[in-house]
Write a protein that holds these residues in place. Structure first.
Motif, short mmCIF file in Angstrom:
data_model
loop_
_atom_site.label_atom_id
_atom_site.label_comp_id
_atom_site.label_asym_id
_atom_site.label_seq_id
_atom_site.Cartn_x
_atom_site.Cartn_y
_atom_site.Cartn_z
N MET A 1 38.42 -52.68 -11.19
CA MET A 1 37.16 -52.18 -10.68
C MET A 1 36.62 -53.19 -9.67
SD MET A 1 33.87 -50.87 -12.75
CE MET A 1 32.79 -52.24 -13.02
N ASP B 1 30.04 -44.79 -8.00
CA ASP B 1 29.86 -45.44 -9.30
C ASP B 1 28.63 -44.94 -10.05
OD1 ASP B 1 32.18 -46.87 -9.27
OD2 ASP B 1 31.28 -48.65 -8.36
N HIS C 1 34.57 -42.47 -15.84
CA HIS C 1 34.51 -43.33 -14.66
C HIS C 1 35.78 -43.14 -13.84
CE1 HIS C 1 33.37 -46.49 -12.02
NE2 HIS C 1 34.39 -47.25 -12.35
N ARG C 2 35.60 -43.10 -12.54
CA ARG C 2 36.68 -42.82 -11.59
C ARG C 2 37.23 -41.41 -11.74
NH1 ARG C 2 40.17 -48.29 -10.45
NH2 ARG C 2 38.42 -49.60 -9.88
N HIS D 1 34.81 -39.95 -7.95
CA HIS D 1 35.79 -40.68 -7.16
C HIS D 1 36.83 -39.73 -6.56
CE1 HIS D 1 33.96 -44.06 -9.17
NE2 HIS D 1 34.64 -44.89 -8.41
N LEU E 1 36.64 -45.29 -2.28
CA LEU E 1 37.80 -44.63 -2.90
C LEU E 1 39.07 -45.43 -2.66
CD1 LEU E 1 37.17 -40.85 -2.11
CD2 LEU E 1 36.54 -42.15 -4.15
N ASP F 1 39.01 -48.63 -4.91
CA ASP F 1 39.21 -48.32 -6.33
C ASP F 1 40.60 -47.76 -6.61
OD1 ASP F 1 36.78 -49.30 -7.01
OD2 ASP F 1 35.91 -47.40 -7.65
N THR F 2 41.17 -47.04 -5.66
CA THR F 2 42.53 -46.54 -5.84
C THR F 2 43.52 -47.69 -5.79
OG1 THR F 2 41.91 -44.41 -4.89
CG2 THR F 2 44.25 -44.91 -4.95
N THR G 1 42.26 -43.35 -9.67
CA THR G 1 41.15 -42.43 -9.50
C THR G 1 41.68 -41.00 -9.49
OG1 THR G 1 41.32 -42.55 -7.11
CG2 THR G 1 39.78 -44.06 -8.14
N GLY H 1 46.82 -44.25 -8.19
CA GLY H 1 46.41 -45.63 -7.99
C GLY H 1 47.56 -46.57 -7.85
N TRP I 1 42.10 -56.20 -10.36
CA TRP I 1 40.76 -55.96 -9.82
C TRP I 1 40.16 -57.25 -9.28
CZ3 TRP I 1 36.41 -58.37 -11.51
CH2 TRP I 1 36.48 -59.02 -12.75
#
Length: 170
Positions: A1, A38, A60-61, A65, A94, A97-98, A103, A115, A120
């Motif tokens: 993240m 988020d 989440h995601r 996302h 995006l 986070d990918t 996501t 992903g 992270w």
């Protein structure tokens, strides 16, 4: 993240470099759009814990996302004439986070998560440094370039304007 501050920094760096505008509105829109994905951690998570929302799309995601959410945010920003900064900022979120996890890019049409699963922490460092280099480069270009070039639209703005003109003429 990726940390929210890194999402904002990355979005602002991309908007600064691609749009080259001195107006504050695109940067404000970009900062907001970079944090919208988020919202699921603040709004949807409590509803999931109470079993009000049970589908994986609400995790989440998940849906926030997705490319569907990207389109919805861009359409909302279009109503105030700020679709480009919103698209750049939301897409940068995006992308980051990918790269650092997975996501549901195609939600609600698919629950498949995509992903690269890089660390992270490494993602925060790399994206943060990249953003700082972009911002410093943009400031140097502005201060060292010819004043006439400083007022010229950025490459993305110019291409987008030509596309809109073509669509209008069509």
């Amino acid at each position: 993240m990726v940390a929210d501050s890194i999402h904002i920094l990355f979005a602002l760096a991309l908007v600064a470099g691609l749009l080259r505008t001195r107006q504050p509105t695109p940067y404000l829109v970009a900062a907001l759009a970079a944090t919208v994905p988020d919202i699921d951690t603040f709004v949807l998570s409590p509803l999931r814990y109470r079993d009000i929302l049970t589908s994986a799309f609400w995790a989440h995601r998940g849906i926030t996302h997705s490319l569907t959410a990207l389109v919805m945010v861009v359409v909302a920003a279009w109503t105030i004439g700020q679709e480009l900064p919103a698209a750049i900022a939301y897409s940068s979120h995006l992308l980051a986070d990918t790269a650092t996890g997975s996501t549901m890019l195609l939600a609600p049409f698919s629950s498949e998560a995509y992903g690269l699963h890089f660390s992270w922490l490494l993602g925060n460092v790399v994206v943060g440094l990249f953003s700082i280099v972009l911002l410093v480069g943009w400031v140097l270009v502005l201060t060292l370039s010819d004043p006439q070039e400083r007022t010229a639209p950025g490459p993305l703005t110019a291409a987008y304007s030509r596309l809109l003109d073509t669509v209008r003429d069509w």
